[in-house]
Design a protein around this motif. Structure first.
Motif, short mmCIF file in Angstrom:
data_model
loop_
_atom_site.label_atom_id
_atom_site.label_comp_id
_atom_site.label_asym_id
_atom_site.label_seq_id
_atom_site.Cartn_x
_atom_site.Cartn_y
_atom_site.Cartn_z
N GLY A 404 1.45 20.59 4.32
CA GLY A 404 0.66 19.25 3.63
C GLY A 404 1.48 18.37 2.96
N ALA A 405 2.86 18.88 2.76
CA ALA A 405 3.62 17.56 2.04
C ALA A 405 3.57 16.42 2.88
CB ALA A 405 5.20 18.16 1.95
N TYR A 406 3.53 16.52 4.19
CA TYR A 406 3.67 15.00 4.97
C TYR A 406 2.38 14.25 4.66
CZ TYR A 406 7.56 17.26 7.07
OH TYR A 406 8.66 18.14 7.15
N ALA A 407 1.16 14.98 4.82
CA ALA A 407 0.16 14.20 4.61
C ALA A 407 -0.36 13.55 3.10
CB ALA A 407 -1.11 15.20 4.82
N ARG A 408 0.51 14.51 2.04
CA ARG A 408 0.28 14.18 0.73
C ARG A 408 1.09 13.00 0.54
NH1 ARG A 408 0.15 19.72 0.02
NH2 ARG A 408 2.36 19.87 -0.43
N ARG A 409 2.26 12.92 1.18
CA ARG A 409 3.06 11.45 0.98
C ARG A 409 2.47 10.47 1.56
NH1 ARG A 409 5.02 8.31 -2.37
NH2 ARG A 409 7.02 7.37 -1.53
N ALA A 410 1.94 10.78 2.80
CA ALA A 410 1.40 9.40 3.42
C ALA A 410 0.03 9.03 2.81
CB ALA A 410 1.10 9.93 4.86
N ALA A 411 -0.72 10.09 2.11
CA ALA A 411 -1.80 9.78 1.20
C ALA A 411 -1.39 8.72 0.10
CB ALA A 411 -2.54 10.76 0.90
N SER A 412 -0.30 9.34 -0.40
CA SER A 412 0.35 8.35 -1.53
C SER A 412 0.64 6.71 -1.11
CB SER A 412 1.42 9.16 -2.27
OG SER A 412 2.11 8.39 -3.19
N LEU A 413 1.40 6.82 -0.01
CA LEU A 413 1.68 5.37 0.56
C LEU A 413 0.49 4.67 0.65
CD1 LEU A 413 4.64 6.48 2.94
CD2 LEU A 413 4.74 4.99 0.79
N ARG A 414 -0.69 5.39 1.25
CA ARG A 414 -1.86 4.66 1.57
C ARG A 414 -2.43 4.01 0.34
NH1 ARG A 414 -5.98 8.83 3.10
NH2 ARG A 414 -5.85 8.99 0.91
N GLU A 415 -2.20 4.69 -0.89
CA GLU A 415 -2.89 4.26 -2.13
C GLU A 415 -1.95 2.92 -2.67
OE1 GLU A 415 -5.72 5.22 -3.55
OE2 GLU A 415 -5.66 6.33 -1.55
N GLU A 416 -0.75 2.98 -2.21
CA GLU A 416 0.13 1.93 -2.68
C GLU A 416 -0.27 0.59 -1.74
OE1 GLU A 416 5.02 1.01 -2.99
OE2 GLU A 416 4.16 2.68 -2.63
N PHE A 417 -0.47 0.92 -0.58
CA PHE A 417 -0.77 -0.42 0.47
C PHE A 417 -2.10 -0.77 -0.03
CE2 PHE A 417 2.03 1.52 3.57
CZ PHE A 417 2.40 0.04 4.15
N ARG A 418 -3.22 -0.12 -0.61
CA ARG A 418 -4.49 -0.47 -0.90
C ARG A 418 -3.95 -1.65 -2.09
NH1 ARG A 418 -8.02 4.94 -0.55
NH2 ARG A 418 -8.30 4.68 1.84
N ARG A 419 -3.00 -1.60 -2.95
CA ARG A 419 -3.06 -2.42 -4.08
C ARG A 419 -2.30 -3.99 -3.40
NH1 ARG A 419 -0.59 2.39 -6.34
NH2 ARG A 419 1.41 1.59 -6.06
N TYR A 420 -2.25 -4.27 -2.19
CA TYR A 420 -1.54 -5.29 -1.50
C TYR A 420 -2.67 -5.65 -0.64
CZ TYR A 420 3.01 -3.79 -3.58
OH TYR A 420 3.99 -3.61 -4.41
N ASP A 421 -2.89 -7.03 -0.67
CA ASP A 421 -3.77 -7.97 0.07
C ASP A 421 -2.52 -8.68 1.12
OD1 ASP A 421 -4.90 -9.73 1.90
OD2 ASP A 421 -6.90 -9.71 0.28
N GLY A 422 -1.98 -8.15 2.13
CA GLY A 422 -0.73 -8.74 2.76
C GLY A 422 -1.11 -10.24 3.06
N PRO A 423 -2.11 -10.58 3.93
CA PRO A 423 -2.13 -11.98 4.38
C PRO A 423 -2.33 -12.94 3.21
CG PRO A 423 -3.46 -10.51 5.57
CD PRO A 423 -3.11 -9.88 4.60
N GLU A 424 -3.11 -12.63 1.95
CA GLU A 424 -3.39 -13.51 0.84
C GLU A 424 -2.00 -13.61 0.14
OE1 GLU A 424 -5.66 -15.53 -0.04
OE2 GLU A 424 -7.08 -14.86 1.51
N LEU A 425 -1.27 -12.35 -0.09
CA LEU A 425 -0.12 -12.65 -0.77
C LEU A 425 0.91 -13.31 -0.15
CD1 LEU A 425 0.10 -8.96 -2.04
CD2 LEU A 425 -0.29 -10.95 -3.39
N ALA A 426 0.98 -13.21 1.35
CA ALA A 426 1.81 -13.89 1.87
C ALA A 426 1.80 -15.54 1.82
CB ALA A 426 1.96 -13.57 3.43
N ALA A 427 0.38 -16.04 2.10
CA ALA A 427 0.15 -17.43 1.92
C ALA A 427 0.69 -18.04 0.52
CB ALA A 427 -1.40 -17.50 2.44
N ALA A 428 0.03 -17.04 -0.48
CA ALA A 428 0.25 -17.43 -1.70
C ALA A 428 1.72 -17.62 -2.27
CB ALA A 428 -0.24 -16.38 -2.65
#
Length: 445
Positions: A404-428
């Motif tokens: 389960g360590a792999y799934a937990r680490r991937a889930a942690s990265l998912r939460e980090e990704f959710r803090r970023y709106d890629g297209p809007e941040l890139a345009a800004a």
């Protein structure tokens, strides 16, 4: 509002990350023109940008690497990466530059935005005196005292002994392993009418960008105390707008209780014999549902239980637990997946992590072993190096599913990704760069 000239290497993995950026810039009122391969005309126009075709530049859009560069067959590892750098990215650059300078004659752009391997865009920006923005389509490529040179697939080392290692490896790369690429960059710049750039390999091709947009999160890139100040992490660059999706007839099976394993060979079909076919065989008798995609429409026909299929390196009767499709949108499939097997394409890997899906990476070509090394370093999956076998693939999938360590680490990265709106941040960030230059500053703070 600004005039934005975009340019991309004519490959899916180079175009796709810029689609959402182009659309967002157009939605924010900027005028966008995009120099791209003919296979991407519809995609470019769909963003609201004006399509500008290749003229002098070699347009290999719509072709696999084997079709566009048949003599590259079998080239893997560092030698495959350097061959690709030279012939796919360096050699076309002066002709790309010529196309872009011609466009600039009637479209006086304020900024050039390109994927980092579209070196012709960097040459054109330098010739025209325009700011250059890179939208990353792979790992961070600029040198650092805290990391080994790109191409070796080694983890970072930022302590004193590690920095000594990195310096020795950098010298070896510059003077021995990638000396040919370093010298060829001088030849390409001379063909473009530009002086030689001093500096490390990969940094003597074009000048560093004024803004470097990384389409990932900080935790998926090696830490560097000397990260360039113009670097911005913006998260996943997947577009918000997506074409309609009609689920295949077997779609409900994704919820039948079996772990779902997704195997993809990315946006080209060259890896099928190496990765796709052995994976299907390795997992044929396992209690999982395997969803395989083959690299886009036309690569192979759909296949379900017991189907006879051929094409893209897959032939014969499909195992009963395999569902084969040319393409399924990642945003539709990945929320239902427990493990993804991939050749290490940067966009696909970041898409998986943004959905919290752990990975098994089996890289062979281009810089994909660097992507795989980051998957292993981040703890979000396994990187299989060397010769693949059905047994190794089967054991890797079993390990990722059971530990389960792999799934937990991937889930942690998912939460980090959710803090970023890629297209809007890139345009800004692009707007911030232009505002800084208008105010007389040469860089953003």
């Amino acid at each position: 509002m600004a005039r934005v000239l975009m340019a991309t290497t004519p490959g899916e993995g180079h175009v796709n990350p810029l689609v959402s950026v182009a659309r967002t810039l157009a939605e924010r009122g900027h005028e966008v023109q995009w120099h791209a391969g003919a296979a991407f005309e519809g995609k470019v126009r769909g963003t609201g940008a004006r399509y500008r075709p290749f003229r002098a530049a070699y347009d290999f859009s719509g072709m696999t690497r084997a079709e566009a560069f048949p003599h590259h067959a079998g080239a893997t590892g560092l030698s495959g990466m350097t061959l690709g750098l030279k012939e796919i990215f360096l050699d076309p650059a002066p002709d790309q530059m010529a196309d872009l300078l011609e466009i600039l004659d009637d479209f006086p752009a304020d900024v050039v935005v390109a994927d980092e391997t579209c070196f012709g865009a960097g040459l054109a920006a330098e010739r025209a005196g325009l700011p250059l923005v890179w939208v990353a389509t792979s790992v961070y490529i600029l040198s650092s005292r805290d990391a080994a040179p790109m191409g070796l697939g080694l983890p970072p080392a930022g302590r004193p002994w590690g920095r000594v290692r990195n310096a020795l490896l950098a010298w070896t790369a510059d003077s021995l392993l990638m000396r040919g690429i370093r010298r060829h960059a001088d030849v390409v710049r001379a063909r473009a009418g530009l002086p030689r750039l001093p500096g490390r390999v990969l940094e003597n091709i074009v000048k560093e960008p004024d803004l470097y947009l990384m389409g990932t999160v900080p935790s998926f890139e090696y830490p560097r105390s000397d990260l360039r100040p113009q670097t911005r992490f913006v998260g996943a660059l997947a577009g918000r707008a997506a074409p309609p999706f009609t689920p295949p007839p077997w779609w409900d099976e994704l919820s039948d209780g079996r772990p779902v394993v997704h195997v993809t060979q990315g946006t080209i079909a060259d890896d099928a014999d190496r990765l796709l076919a052995p994976t299907l065989a390795a997992l044929a008798d396992q209690p999982v549902l395997v969803v395989a995609t083959t690299g886009g429409p036309g690569a192979v026909e759909s296949g379900a239980v017991g189907s006879e299929v051929s094409g893209a390196g897959v032939a014969g009767r499909l195992p009963a637990n395999v569902r084969l499709e040319p393409y399924i949108p990642h945003h539709q499939l990945l929320p239902k997946v427990q493990v993804m097997i991939t050749n290490g394409g940067y966009g696909g890997v970041n898409a998986a992590l943004s959905h919290g899906v752990p990975l098994v990476v089996a890289a062979a070509t281009e810089e994909k072993h660097e992507v795989g090394a980051r998957v292993a370093w981040s703890g979000a999956g396994l990187h299989l190096t060397g010769r693949l076998s059905e047994e190794r693939l089967r054991e890797a999938v079993r390990r990722v599913l059971q530990d389960g360590a792999y799934a937990r680490r991937a889930a942690s990265l998912r939460e980090e990704f959710r803090r970023y709106d890629g297209p809007e941040l890139a345009a800004a960030a692009i707007e911030e760069l232009l505002a800084a230059r208008s105010a007389g500053r040469t860089a953003i703070s």
